[in-house]
Design a protein around this motif. Structure first.
Motif, mmCIF file in Angstrom:
data_model
loop_
_atom_site.group_PDB
_atom_site.id
_atom_site.type_symbol
_atom_site.label_atom_id
_atom_site.label_comp_id
_atom_site.label_asym_id
_atom_site.label_seq_id
_atom_site.Cartn_x
_atom_site.Cartn_y
_atom_site.Cartn_z
ATOM 1 N N THR A 83 9.452 -0.294 -1.463
ATOM 2 C CA THR A 83 9.576 -1.748 -1.280
ATOM 3 C C THR A 83 9.505 -2.138 0.189
ATOM 4 O OG1 THR A 83 11.987 -1.585 -1.175
ATOM 5 C CG2 THR A 83 10.998 -1.976 -3.339
ATOM 6 N N ALA A 99 9.880 -9.348 -8.783
ATOM 7 C CA ALA A 99 9.507 -8.498 -7.648
ATOM 8 C C ALA A 99 10.244 -7.167 -7.713
ATOM 9 C CB ALA A 99 9.807 -9.208 -6.331
ATOM 10 N N LYS A 136 8.944 -7.770 0.663
ATOM 11 C CA LYS A 136 8.456 -8.225 -0.647
ATOM 12 C C LYS A 136 9.490 -9.111 -1.329
ATOM 13 C CE LYS A 136 6.530 -6.389 -4.961
ATOM 14 N NZ LYS A 136 5.169 -6.901 -4.767
ATOM 15 N N GLU A 195 1.790 -5.605 1.056
ATOM 16 C CA GLU A 195 1.707 -6.912 1.702
ATOM 17 C C GLU A 195 1.155 -6.797 3.113
ATOM 18 O OE1 GLU A 195 4.259 -5.713 0.060
ATOM 19 O OE2 GLU A 195 4.241 -7.009 -1.704
ATOM 20 N N GLY A 209 6.972 -3.046 1.882
ATOM 21 C CA GLY A 209 5.984 -4.075 2.195
ATOM 22 C C GLY A 209 4.645 -3.521 2.620
#
Length: 940
Positions: A34, A267, A232, A39, A36
């Protein structure tokens, strides 16, 4: 490089600048599941596109590793790539994909055609980079197929002087996949970026980028607490706030703190579903176990080894999805919504299986019944014999912690598992558990008990439960039988349960229901009991009970205080503590009664007991009505009454209805009073104390609406019932005065005089009842006697603190003064009567001390002695101050100056303020100082 998301984005931009100058770059972005990474690649690709680069991106997936060339195929279907290039590469890849062997990807698994396809495809990419910088980004490269990995390695070795930048992101997991690929790729020149969670500063910067506004520090702290710096999840929270409508410009602050919604929950689920299935299995097990979520139970419930479970937990904590729990070794989600979402994602069958398994695991570990019962209740079924015992024990613990709803839930589950003919014990437990929150539901369970159930076969508590309900429903025979069984059951004869139930019986049916029996083992003297707890309570209750007999009238308040100090509030003692508070009230200790009632109301509210609270609020309304505070009485009575449905009140419904009718009648709300009369009441109520209260209240409504004959009928019925119940006390039922009032309405003055005289001769006449009776006597006596009788009545009613009756007496006095020509005093008395009546209706307050009122708290505080002497007293104030300083009471001052007591009080309040004193005893000194100062000024 250890970088946060925002810093990593800047670093990638710098590397792209170098790439555009002909220096190829290979960067590996490493981070948690998680952190990111995805992203970051998406954001960087968008920036690179704006800088003029051609961006080819792909995301590898765990389930598609056996699909050869999947990642390469995604790269060549990126937006902005010429169609002819895509078609050419597809033609190159087709033979290689067909020839690729099935199974796990391997760097050496490519055939000759596959190798040629790699070389030709790389050549195509190098050609593209000559036209403009080329960025190739692959997310989750650990899941890439063998062909795509070979192509990435081949290209990395040949792009040193090309305008190509390869960015590969991978998951930082303790059990790495594709170790040979990592070994090969890290031998090449490369940059390594390790993404770390965002700091609070980083979260603030990210929010600013996303919203264009500087966030409030409180919002940033809340986001950090919920996300642990996971970008995120930060983005998901921002989207939740936008959806909730609190993300408008200027609102990214405390007003919109951490709105957790579906975006945040999804998420988290996406993070768990996307990676290793072991993460999801442990997370689901934790969602089921809740507070019992330590490594051991999680390992057993998920079916994973202890080492794997601990590794997964460490990863989930590092990835900010979990935090350590309230006790060492326990874990919990950052927000309860995560657990709820995970549970909702499970099928009903799977969720039931996990909860049953969790219950069994915890039971085998010897954990207490409540955690085990919680899982059994969530499963909704009982499949093993040990479970019913656990649920019964957990229900008892829940009741001890004032959690009646949970206790009922557990007992209903046991009830469903009972075989026909064996459920009466559980049914009785439900009767007991339901009463505190819903007497109506409790009564339904009571009705379902088998007929002919012998009380002798029941436990003492179950018998007490039946007695409790029988009293509430007006079933006298059942209550009497149960009490006899309890007294003969072999327990202590002065047991507090028996004592409380006996007093409750008297509270409902009066002392005449049965001759009060002091226990044979109880000494007749009034020495303090040596025991504590239950014994102290029992002794106190036996003492209080004597107050309700015809002979024992002394020390009622002292005995009531002993009850309140020794008996805890519970289902059995409710009527006992109410009777004790009423004893304080009728013994003249109104303030103490109010204080105790408010304390117990707060306790009932805190312990989530609406039945207790309903009764105590009605009691508080009765006290307010006795004080003449109609505004408070109306509010409290309706609040208490509406806490329970009408069907739940049993015979006690006469209590709130009688108060409401008396209040509405006094306020001239006759339609509202009539509406209360339409409420159906049980017939058995009219053989109880509440029936007598109801009849008296109805009689006053009839009298106020010009139905004097109907009123007389109800007053006589109330008087007859109070006599039969052994409660013919004017303090409780002044039915003779009521009858006198109704007969005066019909012009029967002689009969009214006779009735009031009988009331005044009653041996159990308290101060308030005597004051009311004297007022009535004045109304039916010779005019020459009225002022004297009313003066005595006013004095008594002032002492009793009943403003409503005081206002009535003052009104009568004003009329008497007017008839005798004392017009000024009549007007003054009328003003005071009007003031008292207004306070009754609006809930106004009087000075704290009647004989020495404190200064008004809304006025600025007492002035210093130096400044106070400069403020002049009026002539009237000076006269009152002089007499008060000599020690005269307010009534004595009133008599000497020919003003009302209320006027004296008003003067004193202003005098205290002007002189800066708070007590009557300070007046002589302060007046002397004032005279000295005035003399000094005169001499000057």
């Amino acid at each position: 490089m250890l970088l946060e998301y925002v810093d990593a984005l800047r670093h990638l931009g710098d590397q792209l600048t170098d790439t555009a100058e002909g220096r190829g770059r290979l960067l590996i972005v490493n981070g948690g599941l998680t952190s990111g990474k995805a992203e970051l690649l998406q954001e960087f690709a968008a920036r690179a596109d704006r800088m003029g680069a051609l961006c080819l991106t792909a995301t590898a997936a765990r389930g598609l590793q056996s699909l050869q060339a999947d990642v390469v195929d995604q790269l060549f279907h990126s937006r902005g790539l010429p169609a002819e290039t895509t078609e050419h590469v597809t033609a190159l890849l087709s033979p290689a994909v067909v020839a690729a062997p099935p199974g796990s990807p391997d760097l050496e698994s490519l055939s000759g055609s596959g190798a040629r396809a790699v070389r030709d495809t790389c050549a195509e990419l190098l050609q593209l980079s000559r036209e403009r910088p080329l960025v190739i980004g692959v997310d989750d490269v650990q899941f890439a197929d063998a062909f795509s990995l070979q192509l990435l390695l081949y290209l990395s070795r040949r792009m040193e002087s090309a305008r190509i930048m390869i960015v590969l992101s991978k998951w930082d997991w303790a059990q790495p996949t594709l170790p040979r690929f990592y070994a090969e790729v890290t031998r090449l020149p490369h940059g390594l970026i390790r993404l770390v969670p965002l700091s609070e500063h980083g979260i603030a910067e990210l929010i600013t980028q996303r919203t264009g506004e500087q966030p409030d520090p409180g919002l940033v702290a809340a986001y950090y607490e919920l996300t642990g710096g996971n970008p995120k999840l930060v983005d998901a929270l921002l989207e939740d706030q936008r959806t909730a409508g609190v993300g408008s410009p200027g609102r990214w602050g405390p007003a919109g703190l951490a709105t957790v919604g579906s975006h945040y929950q999804q998420a988290v689920l996406a993070c768990l579903y996307r990676w290793n299935p072991q993460l999801l299995e442990v997370a689901e097990a934790l969602a089921v176990l809740g507070d019992e979520g330590s490594a051991g139970p999680l390992s057993r419930l998920s079916g994973l080894s202890m080492d794997t479970t601990e590794q997964v937990l460490h990863t989930l904590v590092a990835e900010a999805l979990l935090t350590t729990g309230p006790t060492p070794g326990n874990y919990r989600f950052r927000h309860p919504a995560i657990a709820k979402t995970l549970l909702n994602s499970l099928s009903t069958t799977e969720r039931t299986r996990l909860h049953l398994q969790a219950a069994k695991l915890l039971h085998q570990q010897g954990i207490g019944p409540r955690p085990v019962a919680r899982h059994l209740a969530e499963a909704g079924i009982v499949v093993e014999s040990w479970a019913t015992g656990v649920l019964r024990a957990a229900a008892e613990q829940a009741l001890a912690h004032d959690d009646s709803c949970t206790a009922v839930r557990y007992l209903e589950l046991v009830m469903n598992a009972c075989t026909p003919g064996t459920e009466h014990d559980t049914r009785l437990a439900l009767v007991h558990a339901c009463w505190r929150t819903s007497p109506a539901v409790s009564a339904l369970h009571l009705d379902l008990l088998p007929e002919g159930l012998a009380m002798e076969t029941l436990s003492r508590r179950d018998t007490a439960t039946l007695v409790r309900h029988a009293l509430w429903q007006g079933e006298t025979e059942t209550a009497a039988l149960g009490l006899k069984v309890l007294e003969a059951s072999g327990g202590a004869v002065d047991d507090s349960t028996i004592a409380c139930l006996r007093l409750a019986e008297r509270w409902v049916y009066g002392p005449a229901v049965e001759e009060w029996r002091r226990p044979a083992t109880r000494p007749e003297h009034s020495a303090e009991p040596t025991g504590g707890g239950s014994s102290s309570c029992a002794h106190a209750v036996w003492d209080l009970a004597a107050v309700s007999t015809r002979t024992g009238v002394d020390h009622a308040a002292a005995k009531a205080r002993r009850v309140l100090e020794n008996c805890a509030l519970d289902d059995v003692s409710l009527e006992t503590v109410v009777a004790a508070i009423l004893a304080l009230l009728h013994d003249g200790e109104t303030e103490s009664a109010v204080s105790w009632c408010d304390v117990l109301r707060d306790e009932a509210a805190r312990r989530l007991a609406p039945t207790w609270l309903a009764v105590l609020e009605c009691l508080r309304a009765a006290i307010a009505l006795r004080q003449g505070d109609l505004a408070a009485a109306a509010k409290l009575a309706i609040t208490g009454y509406e806490r329970l449905p009408a069907s739940a009140w049993g015979v006690f419904i006469g209590y709130p209805l009688s108060i409401l009718m008396m209040v509405d009648t006094a306020l001239d709300n006759h339609d509202a009073a009539a509406q209360h009369l339409r409420q159906v009441v049980p017939e058995t109520m009219f053989s109880t104390v509440w029936g007598a209260h109801y009849l008296r209240a109805r009689g006053h409504h009839f009298l106020a609406t010009d139905r004097a004959l109907s009123a007389i009928s109800d007053f006589r019925a109330a008087g007859g019932l109070s006599e039969r119940l052994g409660l013919d006390f004017p303090a409780l039922f002044p039915w003779r005065g009521d009858l006198a009032l109704a007969n005066m309405r019909l012009g029967r003055t002689v009969l009214a005089h006779q009735l009031v005289t009988e009331e005044l001769e009653h041996p159990r006449l308290d101060v308030r009842a005597k004051g009311v009776a004297l007022r009535l006597l004045a109304s039916c006596s010779d005019p020459s006697r009225r002022q004297g009788l009313l003066e005595r009545a006013i004095d008594l009613l002032e002492r009793s603190q009943d403003r409503l009756e005081l206002s009535r007496a003052l009104t009568a006095m004003s009329r008497a003064l007017q008839r005798s020509g004392q017009n000024e005093q009549a007007r003054s008395t009328a003003r005071r009567a009007s003031q008292e009546a207004r306070i009754c209706r609006t809930g106004g307050e009087e000075p704290a001390e009647r004989e020495s009122p404190e200064p008004d708290p809304t006025v600025p505080g007492p002035r210093t002695a130096t400044s106070s002497v400069h403020e002049q007293l009026s002539e009237a104030e000076a006269r009152v101050a002089t007499l008060a300083a000599r020690g005269l009471t307010n009534r004595e001052i009133s008599g000497q100056l020919f003003i009302t007591v209320s006027t004296v009080e008003q003067h004193l309040t202003r005098i205290y303020r002007k002189l800066g004193v708070t007590r009557r005893s300070n007046l002589p000194t302060r007046l002397a100082d004032r005279r000295s100062a005035m003399e000094g000024r005169a001499q000057g």
